[in-house]
Design a protein around this motif. Sequence first.
Motif, short mmCIF file in Angstrom:
data_model
loop_
_atom_site.label_atom_id
_atom_site.label_comp_id
_atom_site.label_asym_id
_atom_site.label_seq_id
_atom_site.Cartn_x
_atom_site.Cartn_y
_atom_site.Cartn_z
N VAL A 168 -24.61 -31.72 -67.92
CA VAL A 168 -23.91 -30.87 -66.90
C VAL A 168 -23.43 -31.73 -65.79
N ARG A 169 -22.14 -31.50 -65.70
CA ARG A 169 -21.29 -32.43 -64.67
C ARG A 169 -20.35 -31.56 -64.16
N THR A 170 -19.71 -31.81 -62.83
CA THR A 170 -19.02 -31.04 -62.29
C THR A 170 -17.47 -31.40 -62.86
N LEU A 171 -16.69 -30.45 -62.94
CA LEU A 171 -15.43 -30.81 -63.52
C LEU A 171 -14.36 -30.35 -62.53
N PRO A 172 -13.12 -31.06 -62.70
CA PRO A 172 -11.92 -30.95 -61.71
C PRO A 172 -11.34 -29.65 -62.00
N GLY A 173 -11.03 -28.86 -60.84
CA GLY A 173 -10.10 -27.62 -60.96
C GLY A 173 -11.24 -26.30 -61.29
N ILE A 174 -12.29 -26.61 -60.89
CA ILE A 174 -13.22 -25.34 -60.95
C ILE A 174 -14.01 -25.42 -59.77
N VAL A 222 -9.48 -32.99 -71.74
CA VAL A 222 -10.03 -31.50 -71.13
C VAL A 222 -10.19 -31.70 -69.59
N LEU A 223 -10.40 -32.94 -69.16
CA LEU A 223 -10.62 -33.21 -67.69
C LEU A 223 -9.21 -32.75 -67.09
N ALA A 224 -8.24 -33.61 -67.73
CA ALA A 224 -6.86 -33.59 -67.20
C ALA A 224 -6.22 -32.31 -67.34
N THR A 225 -6.72 -31.39 -68.24
CA THR A 225 -6.14 -30.09 -68.41
C THR A 225 -6.70 -29.10 -67.19
N LEU A 226 -7.88 -29.12 -66.97
CA LEU A 226 -8.58 -28.26 -65.87
C LEU A 226 -8.02 -28.98 -64.63
N LYS A 227 -7.63 -30.18 -64.51
CA LYS A 227 -7.11 -30.48 -63.09
C LYS A 227 -5.63 -30.24 -62.99
N ALA A 228 -5.01 -30.11 -64.23
CA ALA A 228 -3.67 -29.50 -64.07
C ALA A 228 -3.42 -28.15 -63.79
N GLY A 229 -4.44 -27.15 -64.32
CA GLY A 229 -4.46 -25.93 -64.05
C GLY A 229 -3.36 -24.99 -64.99
N ILE A 230 -2.89 -25.61 -66.01
CA ILE A 230 -1.72 -25.02 -66.60
C ILE A 230 -2.35 -24.48 -68.04
N GLY A 231 -2.08 -23.09 -68.38
CA GLY A 231 -2.42 -22.66 -69.59
C GLY A 231 -3.93 -22.31 -69.86
N LEU A 232 -4.60 -22.17 -68.54
CA LEU A 232 -6.05 -21.79 -68.60
C LEU A 232 -6.34 -20.52 -69.11
N THR A 262 -5.52 -24.76 -75.67
CA THR A 262 -5.83 -25.84 -76.68
C THR A 262 -4.58 -26.34 -76.78
N GLU A 263 -3.30 -26.30 -76.48
CA GLU A 263 -2.23 -27.15 -76.71
C GLU A 263 -2.09 -27.82 -75.72
N GLN A 264 -2.47 -27.43 -74.47
CA GLN A 264 -2.65 -28.18 -72.97
C GLN A 264 -3.35 -29.48 -73.32
N ILE A 265 -4.75 -29.35 -74.02
CA ILE A 265 -5.64 -30.44 -74.09
C ILE A 265 -4.89 -31.46 -75.21
N ILE A 266 -4.07 -30.87 -76.21
CA ILE A 266 -3.62 -31.74 -77.07
C ILE A 266 -2.66 -32.46 -76.50
N HIS A 267 -1.87 -31.86 -75.63
CA HIS A 267 -0.83 -32.65 -74.81
C HIS A 267 -1.17 -33.70 -74.32
N HIS A 268 -2.45 -33.34 -73.27
CA HIS A 268 -3.06 -34.65 -72.67
C HIS A 268 -3.45 -35.65 -73.54
N LEU A 269 -4.14 -35.04 -74.62
CA LEU A 269 -4.53 -36.24 -75.61
C LEU A 269 -3.51 -37.17 -76.11
N HIS A 270 -2.42 -36.34 -76.43
CA HIS A 270 -1.34 -37.31 -76.94
C HIS A 270 -0.81 -38.17 -75.74
N ALA A 271 -0.56 -37.29 -74.67
CA ALA A 271 -0.12 -38.32 -73.22
C ALA A 271 -0.93 -39.52 -73.08
N GLY A 272 -2.13 -39.45 -73.81
CA GLY A 272 -3.08 -40.92 -73.19
C GLY A 272 -3.55 -40.80 -71.88
N VAL A 273 -4.01 -39.75 -71.56
CA VAL A 273 -4.69 -39.68 -69.97
C VAL A 273 -5.79 -40.63 -69.75
#
Length: 334
Positions: A96-102, A299-309, A323-334
């Motif tokens: 259990v940890r604090t997540l960005p954007g929530i 996942v953390l980058a997606t929550l922080k960006a707040g797009i597609g939630l 899911t597509e946003q998570i895959i996008h950030h995964l490929h972007a190498g965050v």
Amino acid sequence: MQIVLIEGDGIGPEVTQAACRVIAAAGVQVEWIKGMAGAAAAERYGEPLPEQTLEMIRRYRIALKGPCTTPVGHGYRSVNVRLRQGLDLFASVRPVRTLPGIATPYEQVDLIVVRENTEGLYAGLEHEVTPGVVESVRLITRPAAERIVRFAFDLARQMGRRKVSFCHKADVMRLADGLFLECARRVAEDYPFIQFEEIPIDTLCMELVLEPRRFDVLVMENLFGDVVSDLAAGLVGGLGVVPGANYGTRYAVFEAVHGSAPDIAGRGIANPIAVIRSAALMLEYIGYRQEAQRIEQAVLATLKAGIGLTPDLGGDGTTMTLTEQIIHHLHAGV
């Protein structure tokens, strides 16, 4: 690599398929061996947890599982309980940890709930003594108590955690929790480099609400762990974002810990983050640590960006857009 996939009920197929897509995008090749459990299995086989599903997990050792419906007050016993007991998955682990954007009342919460998974009231030892009187047995054994506390200390050591808090109610249940507490104290002596504290369940719940950041690793019996792990999840955004894992000596099952949400099943708006983060725990467990870390960071980058939630996260997106946003950030190498 072959891994058992149990899609579950309700939104289960939607969120587990999202996790499968993310795993593939991380570059991990998996042959999914599908097993059934839950309401669909009960309809087809007359049994919510068919023996062939258990045999699949025994063969392949690892499973990723979606949520399964459990009837309340009637019908069959919880699939989760039967799965854990049938495979001796004695340790439930809920990070259990604090997540960005929530938005939550607290920042920098970072704790782990370790729950004994096979005994306590969930052992299922209950019967009707006489009409209108039901007796439930709360089972505590020394071997199970010692191994879950040792598991918690070993986990703390492996993850660089500095404190283990043992939760109990030994002032009331002097024999059952007294035995558990005695075992915890004895095991703690083998880990002098890790701080150990004893805390009653009621005090723990109050202090989690007042100041959860003081806790590190929490370990407790089955029912207490069920309640406290959900309480802790509420501190960081709810069950939709918290992963879960169940470990035994031979097998491990990774699962989303939320319900099957039949009211939104098939609408394409289910939040897949809990099962995706559970899948990351699974990858780390089987040696794909780098890929697991990349998924978590995506996942953390997606929550922080707040797009597609999805709506439960305050957005107007869908399971697919998230899911597509998570895959996008995964490929972007965050």
